[in-house]
Design an enzyme around this catalytic site. Structure first.
Site, mmCIF file in Angstrom:
data_model
loop_
_atom_site.group_PDB
_atom_site.id
_atom_site.type_symbol
_atom_site.label_atom_id
_atom_site.label_comp_id
_atom_site.label_asym_id
_atom_site.label_seq_id
_atom_site.Cartn_x
_atom_site.Cartn_y
_atom_site.Cartn_z
ATOM 1 C CG ASP A 1 -2.205 0.843 0.896
ATOM 2 O OD1 ASP A 1 -2.119 1.755 0.029
ATOM 3 O OD2 ASP A 1 -3.260 0.620 1.518
HETATM 4 C C1 NOJ Z 1 -4.040 3.912 0.058
HETATM 5 C C2 NOJ Z 1 -5.223 3.005 0.172
HETATM 6 O O1 NOJ Z 1 -5.184 2.301 1.396
HETATM 7 C C3 NOJ Z 1 -5.346 2.001 -0.959
HETATM 8 O O2 NOJ Z 1 -6.600 1.373 -0.856
HETATM 9 C C4 NOJ Z 1 -5.160 2.658 -2.283
HETATM 10 O O3 NOJ Z 1 -5.305 1.705 -3.311
HETATM 11 C C5 NOJ Z 1 -3.784 3.291 -2.321
HETATM 12 N N1 NOJ Z 1 -3.694 4.313 -1.282
HETATM 13 C C6 NOJ Z 1 -3.454 3.897 -3.673
HETATM 14 O O4 NOJ Z 1 -4.191 5.027 -3.906
#
Ligand code: NOJ
Length: 749
Positions: free
Chosen positions: A291
């Site tokens: 993430d």
């Molecule tokens: C953080 C989020 O937790 C995740 O769900 C998302 O895909 C990513 N950022 C990328 O934007």
């Protein structure tokens, strides 16, 4: 509609040859480059963007962020120092691809990822709402429509579906998932992966899904986002992992490691989950992306002293792509050169990334036709699909004296509430590329059924402001009307990532508005828009009808009106329990018995001495999993377990008769639950094991049949292994998790 299924995690010998060939030509720096997802854009003043967006929303005008490519990213693409970007605009994406493909030494195309969570431009209901349709086939179609729109922009990787089970409505991201239940969660995960990875995307493009967040993120302590998670391995395997296994079995090409720790080990360096379970047990060869900055956050977790150590831990655990932390970019090559990380680990990660790029056809077809968007974005069939999905997502929870549907013969309606004439909030969380200007308001929807002069609209109060309320205009509108339709709830920004809440009542002064309107004595119909279950016992007492509309996307207004006036019949059922009080959380239907279960199931009295109850509240939620009303009424009769004795490798067959006893057609979501009466480990007091949406004409009766593989009735036993244990099971088939006709069967060893 079933799309041909793409397995972007397949191992194809021809592809493997190409992967090995390319890998053998790569320098260490180029290999590391294939493991980096980087920001593509020049720095931007997000505060200013949000201000501009709000102004555009208020004017009902479309809003576009103008993002400029950061020239540095082009240099990286040229030098093979980037593998993936997060970007949603075809012109920029083609430019990036062209640089990577035509100007880099090895001509490797980019993964272009984006968060397309419930629609790209045609925004569908939030995922939690869509799960309330209990209609995987519909969810497959909305995911495919979202993928088609995204494909027009050169996106080839979608950071969805979000398949975290969550039993905590305080957690803002409950909005993004499919609720509290693993069985339903598995069906939803499969459907969405199939939809995203469907074959026929515009321009012959393909898109890989990224089921996330692996794993357990929805169990954040106290519902606070990013917070600590501590789950037993048994619960992980029985509840949180199954949707991921289903997503991978459906061909998902990637997954995203989660921000949270699980029992002391962050998801992003969790060797047990990323290597033992994912690779060794499941043999899944897809790509793991961290993430956003999650590798860097291993430092804040306190398991790595610096970025170098964070990079080492993550690559060794099995995270292939570093999303934006800079750890791999800064240290991976050096870690390999100094022997701290075997090059084989990097090679394996690069293999997975290249395999995905080959499977997506990016080497053959890296660019997107920039003219396609006009034919695809917001096309009429997607808009109709959004309407259908919104109608099916909404859940009718109260309807005293059948006040709904409203008669179409011109009653005077007072339409009141901060969401009644609102667009932007109806989009819900994670609708980055959605436009408030595309949204139909409830006011506009109701105008399709009622003359404007018979509608008295008043905002009543703001969504969350605490300024002294002046309800006089709203009260006057109510007094002048025959019925009050209140459109209230949460704004889009009150749920989603980093938007947890501890008080789950109506925000701002809305609860006071409800009371002021209740005092008029007029019939009250509440349309509740929200991104999570709310704690609203007083609202329920005050209103004659309650329709939970969630944040239902661009066709929300029309869908609400269609349901209120009976042009459509509600069929949604809750996929997450609604607490009666915050203190009950987590409250979910599949709870264990405990050694001292409440005799009245906790529903008839509060305190039972020395029983598992509360002094000041029942154990029961305000609304239970599976609950939802229709304008039709249904009767169940003659449950028959046709296989009273089932072999562990056999099939359980159950039939029941369902009759529509009303004078209008309707759809009932028939639910099948079991309880394993005695296990070597404790078992939930009920578990969903089957469901069907059954449409019946007025007065029609039909036999509904369920066939279940007994192999699916197991759990992770004493030794942690999956086991289907012989013994007695109870079974219920009915309209929700609290009711149903009861039967039993024996499972044979
Ligand atoms: C953080 C989020 O937790 C995740 O769900 C998302 O895909 C990513 N950022 C990328 O934007």
């Amino acid at each position: 509609m079933k799309h041909a299924l793409n397995f972007y995690n397949r191992i194809d010998p021809a592809v493997e040859n190409r992967v090995e060939n390319l890998l053998s030509q790569m320098t260490l720096e180029e290999k590391v480059g294939q493991l980096l997802l980087k920001n593509a854009f020049a720095p931007i003043d997000w505060g200013e963007v949000l201000r501009q967006q709000k102004l555009a929303d208020e004017r009902g005008e479309p809003f576009h962020i103008s993002l400029e490519l950061n020239p540095v990213i082009l240099e990286h693409a040229r030098a093979g120092r980037v593998s993936a970007v997060n970007s949603a605009e075809v012109r920029l994406n083609n430019r990036l691809q062209r640089t990577a493909v035509e100007e880099s030494r090895l001509h490797i195309p980019l993964l272009v990822g984006h968060d397309v969570i419930h629609g790209f431009r045609t925004i569908f209901p939030i995922p939690l709402a869509e799960s309330c349709t209990w209609n995987p086939e519909l969810l497959e179609r909305t995911a495919a429509a979202a993928a088609a729109e995204a494909a027009t922009q050169g996106i080839n990787w979608i950071f969805a579906p979000m398949i975290d089970i969550s039993r905590d409505p305080r957690w803002g991201r409950v909005a993004e998932g499919a609720g509290e239940d693993p069985f339903l969660g598995m069906a939803v995960a499969q459907a969405r992966v199939r939809g995203i990875q469907s074959a026929a995307l515009p321009g012959g493009r393909r898109i890989a899904a990224c089921p996330k967040h692996y794993v357990g993120y929805g169990a954040a302590e106290a519902g606070r986002d990013y917070n600590t998670v501590d789950i037993s391995e048994r619960t992980l395997r029985d509840v949180y992992l199954p949707p991921f296994k289903s997503a991978f079995d459906s061909g998902a090409g990637s997954t995203m490691s989660s921000f949270n720790e699980i029992s002391g080990i962050p998801g992003t360096c969790n060797t047990f989950l990323l290597r033992t379970v994912l690779r060794e047990e499941w043999g899944w060869p897809g790509v793991v992306v961290s993430d956003f900055n999650a590798i860097g956050e291993l430092v804040q977790h306190g398991v790595a002293k610096d970025l170098r150590e964070a990079a080492r831990l993550s690559i060794l655990a099995g995270v292939d792509i570093d999303m934006e932390s800079g750890a791999y970019a800064g240290y991976l090559a050096e870690l390999v050169s100094t022997g701290a990380v075997p090059v084989g680990r990097v090679d394996d990660a690069v293999r997975r990334v290249l395999r995905l790029k080959f499977n997506l056809g990016l080497f053959e077809n890296p660019y997107q036709d920039e003219t396609l968007a006009d034919q695809v974005i917001l096309k009429p069939e997607f808009r109709s699909l959004a309407l259908e999905s919104a109608r099916q997502s909404m859940v009718l929870l109260r309807n005293k004296q059948n006040i709904l549907p409203l008669p179409q013969d011109h009653k005077r309606i007072a339409l009141i509430g901060p969401l009644a004439n609102n667009r932007a909030d109806l989009l819900g969380t994670w609708a980055i590329t959605g436009q408030a200007a595309d949204v139909e308001t409830v006011l506009a929807g109701i105008q399709h059924y009622t003359e404007p002069n018979l509608i008295a609209y008043e905002q009543g109060c703001s969504l969350s402001g605490l300024e002294s309320p002046d309800f006089s205009a709203a009260i006057a509108a109510a007094n002048s009307a025959d019925v009050v339709v209140l459109v209230i709830g949460e704004g889009a920004g009150m749920s989603g990532e980093a938007h947890s809440r501890v008080r789950l009542g109506l925000p701002g002064r809305q609860a006071e508005l409800v009371q002021a309107l209740a005092a008029t004595g007029k019939p009250l119909i509440a349309v509740l828009m929200c991104g999570r279950p709310l704690v609203v016992p007083d609202l329920v007492k005050s209103v004659d009808a309650l329709l939970v509309a969630w944040h239902a996307g661009i066709r929300a207004g029309q869908a609400v009106a269609d349901l209120l006036f009976g042009a459509a019949n509600p069929s949604g059922k809750l996929t997450v329990s609604w607490p009666a009080a915050e203190g009950q959380i987590p409250v979910y239907y599949a709870h264990k018995s405990t050694g001292r279960p409440a005799e009245g199931q906790g529903t008839t009295q509060y305190h039972e001495p020395f029983r598992s109850t509360y002094l000041d509240e029942t154990n029961a939620p305000l609304f239970s999993f599976g609950e939802g009303l229709s304008y039709a009424s249904f009767e169940y009769r003659d449950l028959e377990v046709q296989t009273p004795v089932v072999a562990a490798a056999g099939t359980l067959r159950v039939t029941v008769y369902l009759k529509n006893t009303s004078s209008r057609a309707g759809v009932e979501v028939v639910q099948l639950y079991v309880r394993d009466m005695i296990g070597t480990v404790t078992r939930p007091s009920k578990e969903l094991k089957g469901f069907q949406r059954v449409g019946l004409e007025a007065g029609e009766e039909r036999q509904v049949q369920f066939e279940l593989q007994a192999a699916g009735l197991g759990f992770h036993g004493l030794d942690g292994k999956y086991v289907v244990e012989p013994g007695e099971f109870r079974i219920w088939v009915g309209p929700d998790s609290t009711r149903g006709l009861e039967g039993k069967f024996d499972l044979e060893g």
